[in-house]
Write a protein that holds these residues in place. Structure first.
Motif: not given
Length: 154
Positions: A19-35
């Motif tokens: 078990x691992x991780x801890x990734x905070x999803x940001x609005x800016x990253x969602x938009x940047x990736x999608x674009x």
């Protein structure tokens, strides 16, 4: 700094879990990736997303895969493994939308470990990887086919 021994194919057994991780999803990253990679309206616009089953801006499934990979690589950096890459993934499923503000984590379970017939210096490890959100709801799952160096050949 603690020293962690390199894990080889010979050290891996079916049933092994992590078990691992801890990734905070940001609005800016969602938009940047999608674009850049998945410019569908529900990944780019609150208004467009509100008209879909997502109800609000949602991360691309491919972005969820990328965030999962970032957590996996960080896990391997902290717990070195003799990885030689991968032969692909099977049974990829996006189970729930991922939204800005979610915090992701991963769990893996080794399903099978077998020596390569054609490459005696490596083994093939099949593992189920599940990514969860902060509510412990699975959002993504797949079976990874990893190529791992054998200690006997190292």
């Amino acid at each position: 700094m603690k020293l962690v021994a390199m894990r080889y194919f010979d050290d891996i057994q079916p049933g092994d879990r992590a078990s691992f991780g801890g990734y905070a999803v940001t609005r800016e990253e969602v938009l940047e990736f999608a674009r850049k990679y998945d410019p569908q309206p529900f990944h780019l616009s609150d208004e467009a997303a509100a008209k879909t089953h997502f109800g609000r801006l949602a991360a691309s499934g491919w972005h969820t895969n990328a965030m999962t990979m970032a957590m996996l690589v960080a896990h391997y950096e902290a717990n070195p493994i003799a990885s030689l890459g991968a032969a692909g993934i099977d049974e990829l499923r996006w189970l729930k939308p991922v939204y800005p503000g979610d915090v992701l984590r991963c769990e893996t379970e080794v399903l099978e470990a077998r020596a390569s017939q054609s490459r005696p210096d490596m083994g093939i490890v099949r593992s189920r990887l599940t990514t969860f959100n902060q509510n412990d709801e699975p959002v993504l799952t797949f079976i990874a086919n990893a190529l791992i160096a054998r200690r006997t050949a190292a």
